[in-house]
Design a protein around this motif. Structure first.
Motif, PDB file in Angstrom:
ATOM      1  N   ALA A   1       0.834  -1.199   0.000  1.00 22.38           N
ATOM      2  CA  ALA A   1       0.000   0.000   0.000  1.00 22.38           C
ATOM      3  C   ALA A   1       0.868   1.249   0.000  1.00 22.38           C
ATOM      4  O   ALA A   1       0.510   2.282  -0.561  1.00 22.38           O
ATOM      5  CB  ALA A   1      -0.918  -0.009   1.225  1.00 22.38           C
ATOM      6  N   ARG A   2       2.022   1.167   0.633  1.00 21.06           N
ATOM      7  CA  ARG A   2       2.910   2.314   0.707  1.00 21.06           C
ATOM      8  C   ARG A   2       3.604   2.569  -0.638  1.00 21.06           C
ATOM      9  O   ARG A   2       3.840   3.693  -1.034  1.00 21.06           O
ATOM     10  CB  ARG A   2       3.960   2.063   1.789  1.00 21.06           C
ATOM     11  CG  ARG A   2       4.859   3.226   2.047  1.00 21.06           C
ATOM     12  CD  ARG A   2       5.719   2.951   3.237  1.00 21.06           C
ATOM     13  NE  ARG A   2       6.581   1.784   3.006  1.00 21.06           N
ATOM     14  CZ  ARG A   2       7.266   1.187   3.960  1.00 21.06           C
ATOM     15  NH1 ARG A   2       7.180   1.608   5.207  1.00 21.06           N
ATOM     16  NH2 ARG A   2       8.036   0.170   3.696  1.00 21.06           N
ATOM     17  N   ALA A   3       3.907   1.481  -1.326  1.00 21.82           N
ATOM     18  CA  ALA A   3       4.701   1.616  -2.549  1.00 21.82           C
ATOM     19  C   ALA A   3       3.878   2.098  -3.739  1.00 21.82           C
ATOM     20  O   ALA A   3       4.385   2.766  -4.623  1.00 21.82           O
ATOM     21  CB  ALA A   3       5.364   0.288  -2.887  1.00 21.82           C
ATOM     22  N   VAL A   4       2.611   1.741  -3.752  1.00 19.41           N
ATOM     23  CA  VAL A   4       1.805   2.030  -4.937  1.00 19.41           C
ATOM     24  C   VAL A   4       0.965   3.275  -4.703  1.00 19.41           C
ATOM     25  O   VAL A   4       0.288   3.387  -3.682  1.00 19.41           O
ATOM     26  CB  VAL A   4       0.857   0.847  -5.248  1.00 19.41           C
ATOM     27  CG1 VAL A   4       0.149   1.081  -6.556  1.00 19.41           C
ATOM     28  CG2 VAL A   4       1.635  -0.439  -5.274  1.00 19.41           C
TER      29      VAL A   4
END
Lengths: 319, 500
Positions: free
Chosen positions: B156-159
Motif C-alpha cells: 500500500a505504501r509503494a503504490v
C-alpha cells in the motif's frame, strides 16, 4: 585488477585498515610533532605503563562487545577493587589474599551481568548501569569512612610496577584471549551471538551459558587490570577508575571494532586501540597541547572514527 | 507494440570479480506485466534493484519515460514513479500502521511541528480500504500484525496514483492466499491504467497466469523472451525451465518411487500435544520416513516443528525423541534433531558471517578437543559440505549475505548434514528457492531418507508434499484433519479438500 584489489581491501578489511592506519598515523604524526620525544626510553615506559590497564581491560571487553553488548561499570569496578586491594593487603599483609577477594567479587559481577540479566530479561547494559551506580556509591562511602583523600599500599609493588612485568602480563592475557577468541567454542559463540543471536540459539547453543562465561572472563580481566592499576599508582581514592568505561569503548572503536559486535571482531582491535588511544593522549601532551584542548581533539577523533566506521551507506528507506 | 516506459541498454554489473549482469538489454512496455524468471543468482533482482535506485550499474544506460534514468536512491525512484516491493520485510517496528504508510510524508500532516494524527489515521484508513485490506486500521500498532499483513502495508505504501512502474520482487512467497489476491488486483489495476509491472517470482504457475511477457535470465544474461501467445502453449513451462537451467531437467523432479515403507523404529513421538496453536496432535515419526505436514498458513503446522525442536512450550501432552523428552533447542540438537527454520535470514543462518562459521556452528562441540577447535578440521568440515551440496561460492570464508537465496538455503541444510542429525525438521525447505536448487534439495532429501534419517517436512507447497512424503498429514484449525499414505493416485484436489 589492481584497482579491484584495493577496493576489495577497503571493503573487506576496512576496520583493519582503519586500526593499523590509525596507530601508524598517530606514531608518525606525534613522532614528528614531539620531535622524536615520543620514542625515547623514558616516554616509551610511560606509554606502556599507561597502555597496560587499557589493553588488559579491552581484551576482556572484546568478548562482551563481540556479542553486541556493552559494559559501563568497569570504571567504578576498578575504583572499588583498587581500594579493596589496598585495604585488604594493608590489613593482612597478603597481596594474594587481597587479589583473591577482588577476583571473587569480579566473578560475581560477571554472573550478575550475564546470568541475572538473562533471567530477569534485562539487557546487560541495564545491569551494568546498576553495577556502576552501586560501585560508584561504595567507592565514595568507603573513602569517606576512611576519612582521607587517598590511601597508599604498604606492600612493595616495585616488581609489578616494572615495565617488563607489565609487558609480560599484557602478553599472557593477549595469548589467552587470542586462543579463546580464535580457537575455542567461546570465541566462536560470542561472535555468533553478536551476528545473530536467534540463529545461534536455533543451532542448539545455550546462549545464556556462553554469555555468562564471556562475562566471567571479562571479570578476570577487570580484576587483573585493577591489580596493575594499583601497582602502577600505589594508591587509590575517590577518583580512581573514573572514565575507564568510556575510554575502553573509544579505544575499541579506534582499533576498528564494530560496536554492533559480530564476526568482524578481533582481539587485535583491543591491543591496537589501547595503544592508539594512549599514544594519542600522550602525544598531545608531548606536542604541548593543553589538557582541555586535548579533550576536544580526542572528541573530534572519536567522531571521525564513528563517521568512517558506523555510517550506514545502504539504508533503504520507504518513499 | 505499446509505448516503452523503461528501456535498459547494455547494463552490466560486477561485484568484484563476480559478474552479476552481462550486457543486458530490456524494454518494459505500458500495459504489460513483464515477468523476469531465472534461477537464484541469475540477475533478476540485480536488474530491478538497479532500476529502483538501490545500487548503481557498473556500466550501461537506462531511459525512463524517454529521459535518461539514474536514480541515486529508492526514494528518488519512488518520487519519479518507479516503486519496488522488496523481498525482505521493510516496515518500521514500534510505529502505527499510519506512521508506516506515511513515513517521510509527515510534513503534509504537521503544523508547528505537531503531527495531526487523526487526519493521518483517517487517510491511512481510506488508503487501506482502497486496497481492500480494511481489517487493518491506521491507528493500530504495526507490531500486532504478522509478516504477511506487514507486507501488504508495504505494498500500500509503494503504490500510488503516480506509480508508472511497479516492481514486485518475489513478494508473493511472503503472502497468504488473500494477500496474493490483493496484490493481483493491484497488478491488474496497474495494467488497466496503462502502467507497467515487473514481476519476479519462483512460482511458475503464478508467472504463467499473471504475466503477459516473460524474459528468461541465466548467469546474468538474457536467454530468451516468451511472448503472451507462447505463454499459453502447452509445453511452455518445460521450455522456460530449460531456458532457465540451460539443460533439460527432465521429469525426475520429486521422488520417482511410490514405496512408503520405512523402519519400525519410532524416533520422534508426539502424544496428544496441545499448545496455543495446536490441539491434540499425535504422530509417530519413524527412521527412514518422510512425513509431510500441510495446511493453510495459520493452521498450526509451523508450531509443530518449533515444539519438536524445544523452541515452543507445550501445554499438554509430550514430545519424545527415542523415549526421552525434548526440553530445549540445545537438548534437541544433542538428541540428534536438526531444524531448518522457514525464516531463513533471521533464524537459520547468520547473514553477517562466513559460510564456514555457519556450517560448523552446531558441530563445534563435536570437533573440539578439550575446548580447542582445530581451524583445519573446521575448514575441512565446511568444505566437505560446500562440495557435497554444490554451494556456489568463491571460498568458505565468503559471507552468507553475498550468496543467492538458494545457496543460503543450502547452507542452512549443510549445518545439520555436517552435524549428522538423524531427525531433520524442515519448515518450508524450498521457500524462495529456484527450480534448479529445488531439484537438488529433493534428491538430497530422498538420499537422506535412504540413509535412514527421519524427516518432518512442513510445507505450504502442495506439490512438494505430495511428491516427497511417505505420509502426508493435513492440518486444519490446529488439528489433524486427514492422513494420506504415499500413492501415485494422490492429487492436489484430494488434499485441498481437507485443508479448507
Amino acid at each position: 585488477m589492481k584497482k579491484g584489489l584495493t577496493k576489495d581491501l577497503i571493503l573487506n578489511h576496512g576496520s583493519d585498515v582503519l586500526g593499523y592506519g590509525g596507530v601508524l598515523l598517530c606514531v608518525i604524526l606525534f613522532g614528528i610533532l614531539s620531535q622524536g620525544r615520543l620514542f625515547n626510553a623514558y616516554n616509551l615506559r610511560i606509554l606502556i605503563q599507561a597502555a597496560c590497564v587499557y589493553a588488559i581491560l579491552s581484551m576482556g571487553a572484546i568478548f562482551i562487545y563481540s556479542m553486541g553488548y556493552m559494559d559501563i561499570s568497569v570504571g567504578a569496578q576498578l575504583g572499588v577493587y583498587s581500594i579493596m586491594l589496598i585495604l585488604i593487603s594493608n590489613k593482612t599483609g597478603s597481596l594474594l589474599l587481597a587479589f583473591g577477594a577482588v577476583l571473587a567479587i569480579s566473578l560475581v559481577c560477571g554472573l550478575i551481568n550475564g546470568y541475572v540479566a538473562v533471567m530477569l530479561g534485562l539487557p546487560s547494559i541495564v545491569t551494568s548501569i546498576f553495577l556502576m551506580s552501586i560501585f560508584g556509591g561504595i567507592q565514595v562511602i568507603a573513602m569517606e569512612k576512611i576519612g582521607i583523600n587517598s590511601i597508599s599500599i604498604e606492600a612493595n609493588m616495585d616488581l609489578f610496577a616494572d615495565v617488563k612485568f607489565m609487558i609480560f602480563v599484557i602478553a599472557v592475557i593477549a595469548i589467552i584471549s587470542v586462543y579463546l577468541f580464535r580457537f575455542t567454542q567461546l570465541g566462536e559463540y560470542v561472535k555468533s551471538i553478536g551476528a545473530n543471536e536467534t540463529a545461534t540459539e536455533y543451532a542448539g547453543i545455550s546462549t545464556t551459558k556462553w554469555k555468562v562465561i564471556a562475562y566471567i572472563f571479562f571479570g578476570i580481566c577487570v580484576a587483573v587490570a585493577a591489580f596493575m592499576l594499583t601497582a602502577r599508582s600505589g594508591a587509590a581514592g575517590k577518583g580512581t577508575g573514573t572514565g575507564y568505561a568510556m575510554d575502553i569503548m573509544v579505544a575499541l572503536l579506534l582499533g576498528g571494532m564494530p560496536l554492533s559486535g559480530g564476526m568482524k571482531a578481533k582481539i587485535s582491535s583491543s591491543l591496537i586501540g589501547a595503544f592508539t588511544y594512549v599514544i594519542l593522549s600522550n602525544g598531545l601532551t608531548l606536542a604541548g597541547v593543553s589538557v582541555e584542548v586535548g579533550y576536544v581533539i580526542k572528541a573530534l577523533v572519536f567522531l571521525a572514527v564513528i563517521l568512517i566506521t558506523c555510517r550506514k551507506k545502504d539504508g533503504v528507506l520507504p518513499r | 507494440m505499446s509505448e516503452v516506459v523503461l528501456e535498459i541498454m547494455g547494463m552490466s554489473k560486477n561485484f568484484g570479480p563476480v559478474v552479476a549482469l552481462k550486457d543486458v538489454a530490456l524494454k518494459i512496455c505500458r500495459g504489460q506485466v513483464h515477468g523476469l524468471v531465472g534461477e537464484n543468482g541469475s540477475g533478476k533482482s540485480t536488474i530491478t534493484s538497479i532500476a529502483a535506485g538501490m545500487q548503481p550499474a557498473t556500466s550501461g544506460e537506462m531511459l525512463f519515460m524517454g529521459k535518461p534514468w539514474k536514480p541515486a536512491s529508492m526514494i528518488e525512484a519512488q518520487h519519479n514513479g518507479l516503486s519496488m516491493i522488496l523481498q525482505e520485510a521493510n516496515t518500521i517496528p514500534g510505529c502505527t500502521v499510519a506512521e508506516n504508510l506515511f513515513a517521510g510524508k509527515e510534513n503534509e500532516y504537521s503544523r508547528f511541528g505537531f503531527v495531526n494524527n487523526r487526519k493521518m489515521n483517517a487517510d491511512a484508513d481510506a488508503l487501506l480500504d482502497r486496497f481492500g485490506i480494511s481489517y487493518m486500521r491506521g491507528k493500530d500498532p504495526i507490531d500486532q500484525y504478522g509478516f504477511e499483513d506487514r507486507k501488504l502495508i508495504e505494498i500500500a505504501r509503494a503504490v500510488n496514483e503516480d506509480t508508472e512502474i511497479l516492481i514486485v520482487d518475489e513478494t508473493t512467497t511472503a503472502l497468504s492466499m488473500e494477500g496474493r489476491d490483493i496484490l493481483y488486483k493491484i497488478v491488474e489495476d496497474m495494467v488497466k491504467r496503462d502502467k507497467a509491472v515487473i514481476f519476479i517470482s519462483h512460482d511458475m504457475d503464478e508467472i504463467m497466469e499473471k504475466c503477459t511477457i516473460l524474459t528468461v535470465l541465466r548467469d546474468g544474461e538474457i536467454r530468451g523472451t516468451v511472448t503472451s501467445e507462447e505463454i499459453g502453449q502447452l509445453n511452455s513451462i518445460g521450455m522456460i525451465r530449460q531456458l532457465m537451467v540451460g539443460r533439460d531437467i527432465g521429469n525426475k523432479f520429486y521422488r520417482s518411487d511410490y514405496d512408503p515403507s520405512c523402519s519400525d523404529e519410532v524416533v520422534l513421538e508426539f502424544t496428544n500435544v496441545s499448545g496455543p496453536n495446536v490441539k491434540d496432535f499425535s504422530l509417530k515419526l519413524h527412521k527412514g520416513e518422510i512425513v509431510g505436514i500441510g495446511g493453510l498458513s495459520g493452521c498450526g503446522m509451523h508450531d509443530i516443528g518449533r515444539m519438536a525442536f524445544g523452541m515452543e512450550e507445550i501445554d499438554r501432552g509430550s514430545i519424545k525423541c527415542r523415549g526421552k523428552e525434548v526440553e530445549s533447542a540445545k537438548d534437541a540438537v544433542e538428541k540428534g534433531i536438526g531444524y531448518i527454520s522457514k525464516n531463513r535470514d533471521t533464524e537459520a543462518v547468520i547473514l553477517q558471517g562466513p559460510i564456514e562459521n555457519n556450517i560448523v556452528l552446531p558441530s563445534l562441540k563435536d570437533i573440539s578437543k578439550a575446548g580447542f577447535v582445530s581451524p583445519k578440521k573446521r575448514k575441512q568440515l565446511a568444505d566437505e559440505q560446500i562440495k557435497l551440496l554444490k554451494i556456489k561460492c568463491n571460498k568458505s570464508r565468503q559471507w552468507v549475505n553475498t550468496l543467492s537465496g538458494g545457496n543460503k538455503q543450502k547452507v542452512s541444510f549443510a549445518k545439520w548434514i555436517a552435524k549428522g542429525s538423524d531427525i531433520v525438521i524442515m519448515d518450508c525447505p524450498t521457500r524462495g528457492v529456484d527450480i534448479g536448487v529445488k531439484q537438488s534439495m529433493y534428491s538430497l532429501i530422498d538420499q537422506m531418507k535412504h540413509e535412514g534419517k527421519a524427516i518432518l517436512m512442513i510445507s505450504e507447497e502442495m506439490s512438494e508434499l505430495i511428491g516427497m512424503s511417505d505420509r502426508l498429514i493435513v492440518m486444519k484449525d490446529f488439528k489433524i484433519s486427514k492422513e494420506f499414505i504415499r500413492s501415485a493416485e494422490l492429487s492436489e484436489a484430494d488434499v485441498i479438500e481437507y485443508m479448507i
